[in-house]
Design an enzyme around this catalytic site. Structure first.
Site, short mmCIF file in Angstrom:
data_model
loop_
_atom_site.label_atom_id
_atom_site.label_comp_id
_atom_site.label_asym_id
_atom_site.label_seq_id
_atom_site.Cartn_x
_atom_site.Cartn_y
_atom_site.Cartn_z
N CYS A 1 0.92 -1.05 -0.05
CA CYS A 1 0.08 -0.03 -0.08
C CYS A 1 0.90 1.17 0.07
O CYS A 1 0.39 2.43 -0.08
CB CYS A 1 -0.92 0.13 1.25
N HIS B 1 -2.84 6.77 3.46
CA HIS B 1 -3.12 5.45 3.23
C HIS B 1 -4.78 4.98 3.85
O HIS B 1 -4.75 5.34 5.01
CB HIS B 1 -2.26 4.43 3.37
N ASN C 1 -10.03 -0.47 1.40
CA ASN C 1 -8.68 -0.34 1.15
C ASN C 1 -8.36 -0.76 -0.29
O ASN C 1 -8.31 -2.08 -0.68
CB ASN C 1 -7.77 -1.23 2.27
O1 UT7 Z 1 -3.13 -1.69 3.88
C1 UT7 Z 1 -2.57 -2.30 4.89
C2 UT7 Z 1 -3.12 -3.70 5.00
N1 UT7 Z 1 -4.11 -3.82 6.04
C3 UT7 Z 1 -4.54 -3.01 7.13
O2 UT7 Z 1 -3.99 -1.98 7.40
C4 UT7 Z 1 -5.18 -3.58 8.30
C5 UT7 Z 1 -4.96 -3.36 9.81
N2 UT7 Z 1 -5.62 -3.90 10.56
C6 UT7 Z 1 -6.95 -3.56 10.74
O3 UT7 Z 1 -7.51 -2.68 10.18
C7 UT7 Z 1 -7.72 -4.40 12.00
O4 UT7 Z 1 -6.97 -5.35 12.74
C8 UT7 Z 1 -8.81 -5.29 11.52
C9 UT7 Z 1 -10.07 -4.08 10.91
C10 UT7 Z 1 -8.45 -6.32 10.26
C11 UT7 Z 1 -9.45 -6.21 12.64
O5 UT7 Z 1 -10.05 -5.33 13.54
P1 UT7 Z 1 -9.75 -5.64 14.86
O6 UT7 Z 1 -10.40 -4.59 15.89
O7 UT7 Z 1 -8.18 -5.76 14.85
O8 UT7 Z 1 -10.22 -6.81 15.22
P2 UT7 Z 1 -9.67 -8.40 15.67
O9 UT7 Z 1 -8.73 -8.98 14.41
O10 UT7 Z 1 -9.04 -8.43 16.82
O11 UT7 Z 1 -11.09 -9.20 15.82
C12 UT7 Z 1 -11.94 -9.00 16.68
C13 UT7 Z 1 -13.13 -9.97 16.63
C14 UT7 Z 1 -12.46 -11.43 16.43
O12 UT7 Z 1 -13.68 -12.15 17.04
P3 UT7 Z 1 -13.16 -13.13 18.60
O13 UT7 Z 1 -11.80 -13.77 18.29
O14 UT7 Z 1 -12.92 -11.89 19.34
O15 UT7 Z 1 -14.42 -13.78 18.84
C15 UT7 Z 1 -12.71 -11.83 14.91
O16 UT7 Z 1 -12.94 -13.16 14.66
O17 UT7 Z 1 -13.86 -9.88 15.61
C16 UT7 Z 1 -13.80 -10.80 14.55
N3 UT7 Z 1 -14.07 -10.52 13.38
C17 UT7 Z 1 -15.15 -10.13 12.57
N4 UT7 Z 1 -16.55 -10.08 12.97
C18 UT7 Z 1 -17.27 -9.89 12.15
C19 UT7 Z 1 -12.78 -10.34 12.32
N5 UT7 Z 1 -13.39 -9.95 11.11
C20 UT7 Z 1 -14.83 -9.79 11.16
C21 UT7 Z 1 -15.91 -9.45 10.57
N6 UT7 Z 1 -17.01 -9.46 10.95
N7 UT7 Z 1 -15.61 -9.15 9.07
#
Ligand code: UT7
Length: 338
Positions: free
Chosen positions: A123, A263, A293
């Site tokens: 990115c 970004h 993104n």
């Molecule tokens: O361009 C560079 C590339 N990428 C990025 O910049 C992404 C950087 N990361 C992020 O933006 C965030 O880490 C995410 C948006 C990907 C995830 O958000 P988070 O607040 O870090 O959530 P998490 O990964 O800690 O997940 C929290 C919960 C999990 O459930 P449990 O384990 O707590 O029960 C996930 O399984 O949310 C769950 N989860 C979802 N729930 C509903 C993960 N994806 C989803 C979803 N819908 N799409």
């Protein structure tokens, strides 16, 4: 060439002469995704700020998106394709491994005098590409360099993986870089990488380490794999750091920033950076809610929209900050010239 002549050329001011972007028509909303994976609109909006993303049509490849954005950028610069000396396409979703997508674009737009290559910096790709372009122009080797960030991330998405499929979208943004009046254009650049973080954001198969096989297809290893949390932590740490570094290199302070174009990955990441830089909302460009993104395309698309909204004005200090796969980061500080 004498040394003093060479030094003078190195001081050539380089800026963005023209811009263009192209967003594919088809929209996938969070509500559409609710029907595809175990997710919901509320989670996606709360955790990312994304409401919808655009997806390329089946017949549209990355170069098709890139060509549309490129033609607009060249016209916007008041040039023709024959004026372009170099085409750089920043992408993680090239049409083919080779030839490069830049070569396909070079041919399609008729940039018959241009060299062409792709650049892989996730990115951060468009900002990396603009930094590379600026060096060719500053040394006097080239006059006009076309830099494009273009992605069809929908093609490398596992539509059953809710951790990734809700985040990304397709699109392209392009800019022509060239000479601007002294005192304007790119004031400073900060590029960096931490290859140790590579596994956090990776397309595991299809390269020389793990060539395509029935097993790699069955294991969904031709799609994006991401440790979202690790990338998130990296992003909130590196964005303010690289922003402060590029300001310091230009002898400027946080208060001197007129517009931050970050970004567009996650509104929480952008908010965190803005807080650390003490920037009010009116000094930050955010459009992640509409496109998700789009990786290398996100910053040039945001630049185009900022300009359309009248938010890029002469004498503004504009800060571009990217981060992504590699892991990489990249910042450019620009004094807007028109
Ligand atoms: O361009 C560079 C590339 N990428 C990025 O910049 C992404 C950087 N990361 C992020 O933006 C965030 O880490 C995410 C948006 C990907 C995830 O958000 P988070 O607040 O870090 O959530 P998490 O990964 O800690 O997940 C929290 C919960 C999990 O459930 P449990 O384990 O707590 O029960 C996930 O399984 O949310 C769950 N989860 C979802 N729930 C509903 C993960 N994806 C989803 C979803 N819908 N799409």
């Amino acid at each position: 060439m004498r040394m003093d002549e060479c030094n003078n050329m190195m001081k050539q001011s380089v800026g963005f002469l023209g811009m263009g972007c192209y967003i594919p028509e088809k929209i996938i909303t969070n509500y559409d995704l609710e029907k595809m994976v175990d997710t919901n609109n509320e989670w996606i909006v709360d955790r990312t700020g994304i409401k919808e993303r655009h997806i390329a049509a089946p017949e549209e490849a990355t170069s098709d998106l890139a060509v549309k954005a490129a033609k607009l950028a060249i016209a916007d610069a008041g040039l023709t394709a024959e004026d372009i000396d170099l085409v750089i396409v920043a992408t993680e979703t090239p049409d083919t491994k080779f030839p490069s997508t830049a070569c396909l674009v070079q041919h399609e737009i008729g940039a018959t005098h241009a060299a062409a290559f792709d650049l892989s910096a996730g990115c951060s790709g468009f900002v990396y590409g603009s930094a590379v372009a600026s060096q060719f122009i500053a040394t006097g080797l080239y006059k006009h360099v076309l830099v494009i960030g273009a992605e069809t991330l929908s093609r490398i998405m596992n539509w059953q993986d809710r951790n990734t499929c809700v985040l990304f979208g397709d699109g392209a943004g392009a800019a022509v870089l060239g000479k601007v009046d002294d005192g304007y254009g790119i004031l400073s650049i900060d590029l960096g990488a931490d290859g140790g973080g590579g596994p956090h954001l990776i397309l595991p198969a299809g390269g020389s380490r793990k060539p395509a096989s029935h097993e790699t297809v069955d294991a969904c290893e031709h799609s994006i794999h991401m440790n979202g949390n690790d990338v998130f932590k990296f992003a909130i740490k590196i964005m303010p750091k690289t922003a402060l570094r590029v300001l310091e290199k230009a002898g400027l302070k946080k208060d001197d920033i007129d517009l931050l174009i970050p970004h567009q990955a996650n509104v929480r990441i952008i908010d965190s950076a803005a807080k650390r830089l003490r920037l009010s909302q009116d000094k930050i460009m955010v459009n992640v809610e509409k496109y998700g993104n789009t990786s290398a395309a996100s910053i040039p698309i945001a630049m185009c929209e900022a300009r359309t909204e009248g938010r890029l004005k002469k004498d503004d200090n504009v800060l571009l900050v990217g981060f992504g796969a590699g892991l990489t980061w990249a910042s450019i500080l620009v004094k807007w010239h028109k």
